[in-house]
Design an enzyme around this catalytic site. Structure first.
Site, PDB file in Angstrom:
ATOM      1  CB  SER A  24     -92.080 -11.661  -4.301  1.00  0.00           C
ATOM      2  OG  SER A  24     -92.663 -12.263  -3.165  1.00  0.00           O
ATOM      3  CE1 TYR A  41     -90.350  -7.394  -1.538  1.00  0.00           C
ATOM      4  CE2 TYR A  41     -92.210  -8.900  -1.264  1.00  0.00           C
ATOM      5  CZ  TYR A  41     -90.878  -8.673  -1.582  1.00  0.00           C
ATOM      6  OH  TYR A  41     -90.078  -9.729  -1.957  1.00  0.00           O
TER       7      TYR A  41
END
Ligand code: NAP
Length: 242
Positions: A134, A147
């Protein structure tokens, strides 16, 4: 025919990757947390373009479920670790359970699936492992601490494995998307003020589509990708360098 196993390919980025790899001539194993309508629809979509698809299910927050998938992963030539869990919570309020769920799904399950896949890849002297990371590895969102940390951990694992598997004909890379138009962003981006703020933070000025992530995966999985390993490649409209 080589086999590609793509976690989280019922929808979004994983689905686009599966369709692209099927077009490239891979037999694809599609995966979701459950046997949802979307997963079955993706299988149909692969078959409609003349591809061959199989389905595997398992909740990757549950490490026993990840271990149970080992048999299905054991003959994969390509492993794409795309499924992930993402909770938005101010960091002081993150519960231990929520932290473990995200770490299990986004990092430990990836390790377990790689452990299951590598023996066959080593034996055949050819393999491709791609973790999906990400932009938050470079620009962590304050309310997604676990995350973003789990994605950074996964990329560190990718680097370590790229060195350890380099002599076996196995490349290991990370593809890190920016803001991509998928289900997971629907809620947040339905707020026009927030959506405008997010768009303004992207140098190219627009959100990506799942297919924008599939091209680089296709290249990495091809023979032309054989000399690319240990890399993290951002597909983010420039957001990571802003
Ligand atoms: P998505 O649309 O939310 O789809 C998630 C996929 O992962 C689905 O196939 C889902 O299966 C599966 N999944 C979710 N939780 C799971 C679990 N506990 N066990 C097994 N499978 C699970 O995701 P996406 O937006 O395409 O994102 C794909 C990857 O790109 C993720 O790793 C994400 O972190 C990364 N990424 C996305 C963006 C973005 O803007 N979209 C940005 C940066 C990084 P079910 O359908 O069965 O639930």
């Amino acid at each position: 025919m080589k086999t590609a196993f793509i976690t989280g390919s019922s929808r979004g980025i994983g689905r686009a990757i599966a369709l692209r790899l099927a077009k490239d001539g891979f037999r694809v194993v599609l995966h979701g947390a459950t046997e949802s309508d979307k997963l079955l629809e993706t299988k149909k979509a692969v078959e409609q373009i003349g591809g061959e698809a199989e389905i595997a299910v398992g909740d990757l927050c549950d490490l026993n479920a990840a271990k149970a998938l080992s048999a299905k992963v054991a003959d994969a030539d390509v492993l794409i670790l795309n499924a992930s869990l993402q909770y938005r919570t101010p960091w002081q309020d993150i519960s231990t359970d929520a932290a473990y769920e995200q770490l299990n799904c986004n990092f430990i399950s990836s390790l377990l699936l790689i452990q299951a896949a590598v023996p066959h890849m080593k034996e055949s002297g050819w393999g491709r492992i791609i973790t999906i990371g990400s932009v938050q590895e470079a620009k962590p969102h304050p309310d997604m601490l676990v995350y973003s940390a789990s994605k950074a951990a996964q990329t560190n694992m990718m680097q370590s494995l790229s060195l350890q598997l380099a002599k076996d004909g196995i490349t290991v890379n990370n593809v890190a998307p920016g803001v991509i138009n998928t289900d997971r962003n629907l809620d947040a981006l339905s707020d026009p003020v927030y959506a405008e703020k997010v768009k303004n933070s992207i140098p190219v000025g627009f959100y990506g589509e799942p297919e924008d992530c599939a091209g680089i995966v296709s290249l990495l999985c091809s023979e032309e990708g054989r000399y690319i390993t240990g890399q993290s490649i951002y597909v983010d409209g420039g957001k990571s360098v802003q």
